[in-house]
Design a protein around this motif. Structure first.
Motif, PDB file in Angstrom:
ATOM      1  N   UNK A 113      59.703  31.869  93.948  1.00 46.28           N
ATOM      2  CA  UNK A 113      60.928  32.561  94.322  1.00 46.28           C
ATOM      3  C   UNK A 113      60.704  34.037  94.630  1.00 46.28           C
ATOM      4  N   UNK A 114      59.725  34.654  93.973  1.00 40.01           N
ATOM      5  CA  UNK A 114      59.483  36.079  94.184  1.00 40.01           C
ATOM      6  C   UNK A 114      58.003  36.396  93.991  1.00 40.01           C
ATOM      7  N   UNK A 115      57.576  37.573  94.433  1.00 45.73           N
ATOM      8  CA  UNK A 115      56.167  37.928  94.308  1.00 45.73           C
ATOM      9  C   UNK A 115      55.685  38.012  92.865  1.00 45.73           C
ATOM     10  N   UNK A 116      56.560  38.361  91.937  1.00 47.34           N
ATOM     11  CA  UNK A 116      56.165  38.466  90.531  1.00 47.34           C
ATOM     12  C   UNK A 116      55.777  37.091  89.997  1.00 47.34           C
ATOM     13  N   UNK A 117      56.584  36.077  90.292  1.00 49.12           N
ATOM     14  CA  UNK A 117      56.270  34.715  89.869  1.00 49.12           C
ATOM     15  C   UNK A 117      54.972  34.228  90.505  1.00 49.12           C
ATOM     16  N   UNK A 118      54.756  34.582  91.767  1.00 53.42           N
ATOM     17  CA  UNK A 118      53.534  34.174  92.461  1.00 53.42           C
ATOM     18  C   UNK A 118      52.308  34.828  91.828  1.00 53.42           C
ATOM     19  N   UNK A 119      52.420  36.096  91.458  1.00 56.72           N
ATOM     20  CA  UNK A 119      51.294  36.798  90.841  1.00 56.72           C
ATOM     21  C   UNK A 119      50.969  36.211  89.469  1.00 56.72           C
ATOM     22  N   UNK A 120      51.995  35.916  88.686  1.00 56.32           N
ATOM     23  CA  UNK A 120      51.764  35.334  87.355  1.00 56.32           C
ATOM     24  C   UNK A 120      51.150  33.942  87.460  1.00 56.32           C
ATOM     25  N   UNK A 121      51.587  33.159  88.442  1.00 59.62           N
ATOM     26  CA  UNK A 121      51.002  31.827  88.633  1.00 59.62           C
ATOM     27  C   UNK A 121      49.545  31.938  89.069  1.00 59.62           C
ATOM     28  N   UNK A 122      49.232  32.944  89.879  1.00 63.15           N
ATOM     29  CA  UNK A 122      47.846  33.144  90.301  1.00 63.15           C
ATOM     30  C   UNK A 122      46.968  33.491  89.101  1.00 63.15           C
ATOM     31  N   UNK A 123      47.497  34.312  88.188  1.00 64.01           N
ATOM     32  CA  UNK A 123      46.737  34.646  86.978  1.00 64.01           C
ATOM     33  C   UNK A 123      46.480  33.389  86.153  1.00 64.01           C
ATOM     34  N   UNK A 124      47.496  32.553  86.005  1.00 60.46           N
ATOM     35  CA  UNK A 124      47.319  31.299  85.247  1.00 60.46           C
ATOM     36  C   UNK A 124      46.296  30.398  85.926  1.00 60.46           C
ATOM     37  N   UNK A 125      46.372  30.290  87.250  1.00 58.44           N
ATOM     38  CA  UNK A 125      45.459  29.401  87.976  1.00 58.44           C
ATOM     39  C   UNK A 125      44.022  29.925  87.994  1.00 58.44           C
TER      40      UNK A 125
END
Length: 141
Positions: A113-125
């Protein structure tokens, strides 16, 4: 009087069905197009909810920095209005979809939904791995 042939009748039926289908699509066009995307993808609209000073936080031991600079250079390209995301100081390539959802090169097949969620998911991945520079031309930046 001309007799109607099967070909002409079939053409009329297909045309009527197409017109009915287009009318139904036009009436149903107000629904959200992100419903078919991942449950994380909600249309965020054109405005981003990034503070003026940006975001600088630590998530799962990794430093995430997000800035929204009107004249920012994203991966060496001039992309005004695009957020610039860095994980531990290395740039994360971010792309905006037509439905206002976001994807990254780390998780390209999942929308957010937003860049913050995308960045956090990238950290998890990444699971602790280093983020490598994105070089779409095959060269090293």
């Amino acid at each position: 009087m001309d007799m109607i042939t099967r070909r002409r009748a079939f053409g009329i039926a297909v045309g009527a069905a197409a017109a009915a289908g287009l009318t139904a699509c036009d009436k149903g066009g107000s629904t959200s197009s992100s419903a078919s995307a991942s449950p994380n993808a909600k249309a965020s609209g054109p405005a981003l909810s990034i503070p003026t000073g940006g975001i600088d936080e630590v998530y799962e031991g990794r430093r995430i920095q997000i800035t929204l600079d009107p004249g920012a250079h994203h991966d060496g390209q001039h992309m005004p209005g695009m957020p610039n995301i860095k994980i531990d100081g290395k740039e994360l390539h971010l792309m905006r979809n037509a439905d206002n959802s976001w994807v990254t090169v780390v998780n390209h097949y999942e929308t957010f939904a937003d860049p913050i969620s995308a960045a956090k998911a990238a950290v998890r991945d990444l699971q602790g791995a280093n983020l490598l520079p994105f070089a779409p031309t095959g060269g090293t930046p």
